[in-house]
Motif scaffolding. Structure first.
Motif, PDB file in Angstrom:
ATOM      1  N   ALA A  27      -7.338   3.946   4.215  1.00 18.85           N
ATOM      2  CA  ALA A  27      -5.367   2.880   3.698  1.00 18.85           C
ATOM      3  C   ALA A  27      -6.000   2.160   5.108  1.00 18.85           C
ATOM      4  O   ALA A  27      -5.781   0.655   5.260  1.00 18.85           O
ATOM      5  CB  ALA A  27      -4.730   2.899   3.804  1.00 18.85           C
ATOM      6  N   ILE A  70      -0.905  -1.098  -4.287  1.00 18.62           N
ATOM      7  CA  ILE A  70      -2.907  -0.118  -4.233  1.00 18.62           C
ATOM      8  C   ILE A  70      -1.504   0.761  -3.738  1.00 18.62           C
ATOM      9  O   ILE A  70      -0.716   0.916  -3.115  1.00 18.62           O
ATOM     10  CB  ILE A  70      -3.497  -1.531  -3.090  1.00 18.62           C
ATOM     11  CG1 ILE A  70      -3.232  -3.114  -3.822  1.00 18.62           C
ATOM     12  CG2 ILE A  70      -4.577  -0.815  -2.823  1.00 18.62           C
ATOM     13  CD1 ILE A  70      -4.538  -3.627  -2.556  1.00 18.62           C
ATOM     14  N   ARG A  71      -2.616   2.118  -3.861  1.00 19.00           N
ATOM     15  CA  ARG A  71      -2.921   2.817  -3.811  1.00 19.00           C
ATOM     16  C   ARG A  71      -4.187   3.551  -3.528  1.00 19.00           C
ATOM     17  O   ARG A  71      -4.825   3.800  -4.058  1.00 19.00           O
ATOM     18  CB  ARG A  71      -2.099   4.223  -4.827  1.00 19.00           C
ATOM     19  CG  ARG A  71      -1.912   5.555  -4.494  1.00 19.00           C
ATOM     20  CD  ARG A  71      -1.452   6.991  -4.829  1.00 19.00           C
ATOM     21  NE  ARG A  71      -1.343   7.736  -4.628  1.00 19.00           N
ATOM     22  CZ  ARG A  71      -0.663   8.783  -4.327  1.00 19.00           C
ATOM     23  NH1 ARG A  71       0.351   8.174  -5.193  1.00 19.00           N
ATOM     24  NH2 ARG A  71      -0.161   9.591  -4.380  1.00 19.00           N
ATOM     25  N   PRO A  72      -4.876   3.338  -2.208  1.00 20.38           N
ATOM     26  CA  PRO A  72      -5.523   3.959  -1.371  1.00 20.38           C
ATOM     27  C   PRO A  72      -6.385   5.528  -1.819  1.00 20.38           C
ATOM     28  O   PRO A  72      -5.784   5.829  -1.148  1.00 20.38           O
ATOM     29  CB  PRO A  72      -5.522   3.564  -0.296  1.00 20.38           C
ATOM     30  CG  PRO A  72      -4.394   3.270   0.287  1.00 20.38           C
ATOM     31  CD  PRO A  72      -3.152   3.009  -0.851  1.00 20.38           C
ATOM     32  N   ASN A 120      -9.085  -0.056   4.613  1.00 15.27           N
ATOM     33  CA  ASN A 120      -8.847  -0.881   3.237  1.00 15.27           C
ATOM     34  C   ASN A 120      -7.871  -1.947   3.538  1.00 15.27           C
ATOM     35  O   ASN A 120      -8.428  -3.834   3.570  1.00 15.27           O
ATOM     36  CB  ASN A 120      -7.977  -0.305   2.459  1.00 15.27           C
ATOM     37  CG  ASN A 120      -9.132   0.264   1.658  1.00 15.27           C
ATOM     38  OD1 ASN A 120      -9.793   0.499   1.962  1.00 15.27           O
ATOM     39  ND2 ASN A 120      -8.438   1.275   0.570  1.00 15.27           N
ATOM     40  N   ILE A 121      -6.887  -1.943   4.780  1.00 10.69           N
ATOM     41  CA  ILE A 121      -5.866  -2.958   5.186  1.00 10.69           C
ATOM     42  C   ILE A 121      -6.663  -3.869   5.940  1.00 10.69           C
ATOM     43  O   ILE A 121      -6.275  -5.193   6.115  1.00 10.69           O
ATOM     44  CB  ILE A 121      -4.562  -2.765   5.753  1.00 10.69           C
ATOM     45  CG1 ILE A 121      -3.631  -1.717   4.733  1.00 10.69           C
ATOM     46  CG2 ILE A 121      -3.987  -3.431   6.278  1.00 10.69           C
ATOM     47  CD1 ILE A 121      -2.720  -0.955   5.218  1.00 10.69           C
ATOM     48  N   TYR A 145       1.058  -1.651  -0.046  1.00 10.85           N
ATOM     49  CA  TYR A 145       0.077   0.138   0.202  1.00 10.85           C
ATOM     50  C   TYR A 145       1.018   0.654   0.027  1.00 10.85           C
ATOM     51  O   TYR A 145       1.551   1.571   0.581  1.00 10.85           O
ATOM     52  CB  TYR A 145      -1.268   0.350   1.422  1.00 10.85           C
ATOM     53  CG  TYR A 145      -1.971  -0.829   1.609  1.00 10.85           C
ATOM     54  CD1 TYR A 145      -3.287  -0.942   0.929  1.00 10.85           C
ATOM     55  CD2 TYR A 145      -1.853  -2.403   1.611  1.00 10.85           C
ATOM     56  CE1 TYR A 145      -4.363  -1.219   1.006  1.00 10.85           C
ATOM     57  CE2 TYR A 145      -2.739  -3.192   1.239  1.00 10.85           C
ATOM     58  CZ  TYR A 145      -4.430  -2.458   1.075  1.00 10.85           C
ATOM     59  OH  TYR A 145      -5.620  -3.538   0.893  1.00 10.85           O
ATOM     60  N   VAL A 201       3.651  -1.262   3.459  1.00 12.57           N
ATOM     61  CA  VAL A 201       2.992   0.171   3.707  1.00 12.57           C
ATOM     62  C   VAL A 201       4.290   0.830   3.485  1.00 12.57           C
ATOM     63  O   VAL A 201       4.917   0.654   4.457  1.00 12.57           O
ATOM     64  CB  VAL A 201       1.645   0.245   5.299  1.00 12.57           C
ATOM     65  CG1 VAL A 201       2.372   1.527   4.811  1.00 12.57           C
ATOM     66  CG2 VAL A 201       1.192  -0.499   5.295  1.00 12.57           C
TER      67      VAL A 201
END
Length: 144
Positions: free
Chosen positions: A45, A142-144, A48-49, A33, A63
């Protein structure tokens, strides 16, 4: 004779392909991330995580924070709602999530290392770490 051999090989292709994919492949998913946009992105994030690990607890997650994305890894950082990040970061680290912070950003913003949460590991450059994880260790970005 040649046609029979080709038909036989064509029939074996799915079997060979299926056996070439390890059964544990789903367990080996690695995700990075990327956080670079500050507190609101970090809030998303973290959610999401947590959701990611609930659905796939064997996922290896890193991250990488750089730019304004490092703010949530500083002592006393809170979400807009007032919820502190330190407990969230600690809980996720206990589940195996690794937090990496850009040393270049720390230097550019004159942030002392003593301000970082203990779970944060300093890397020389966040962008280099992102590239390394993707190219050499097979992480999905992944880029939240």
């Amino acid at each position: 004779m040649r046609r029979q051999l080709l038909k036989m090989l064509a029939g074996l292709a799915p079997v060979l392909l299926f056996t070439a994919i390890p059964a544990h492949a789903a367990e080996d998913v690695k995700v990075v991330y990327h956080l670079a946009d500050g507190i609101d992105q970090a809030t998303r994030a973290m959610g999401n995580i947590r959701n990611h690990l609930r659905a796939e607890p064997n996922t290896k997650i890193a991250v990488v924070a750089n730019g304004d994305g490092i703010r949530f890894l500083l002592a006393g950082a809170k979400e807009r709602s007032g919820r502190p990040f330190d407990a969230q970061v600690k809980a996720l680290a206990e589940q195996g999530v690794e937090f990496r912070v850009c040393g270049n950003t720390l230097a550019a913003h004159e942030v002392p290392v003593s301000q970082l949460l203990p779970e944060a590991k300093i890397v020389t450059a966040g962008v280099v770490e992102l590239a390394r994880l993707q190219a050499k260790e097979g992480y999905v970005y992944i880029r939240p």
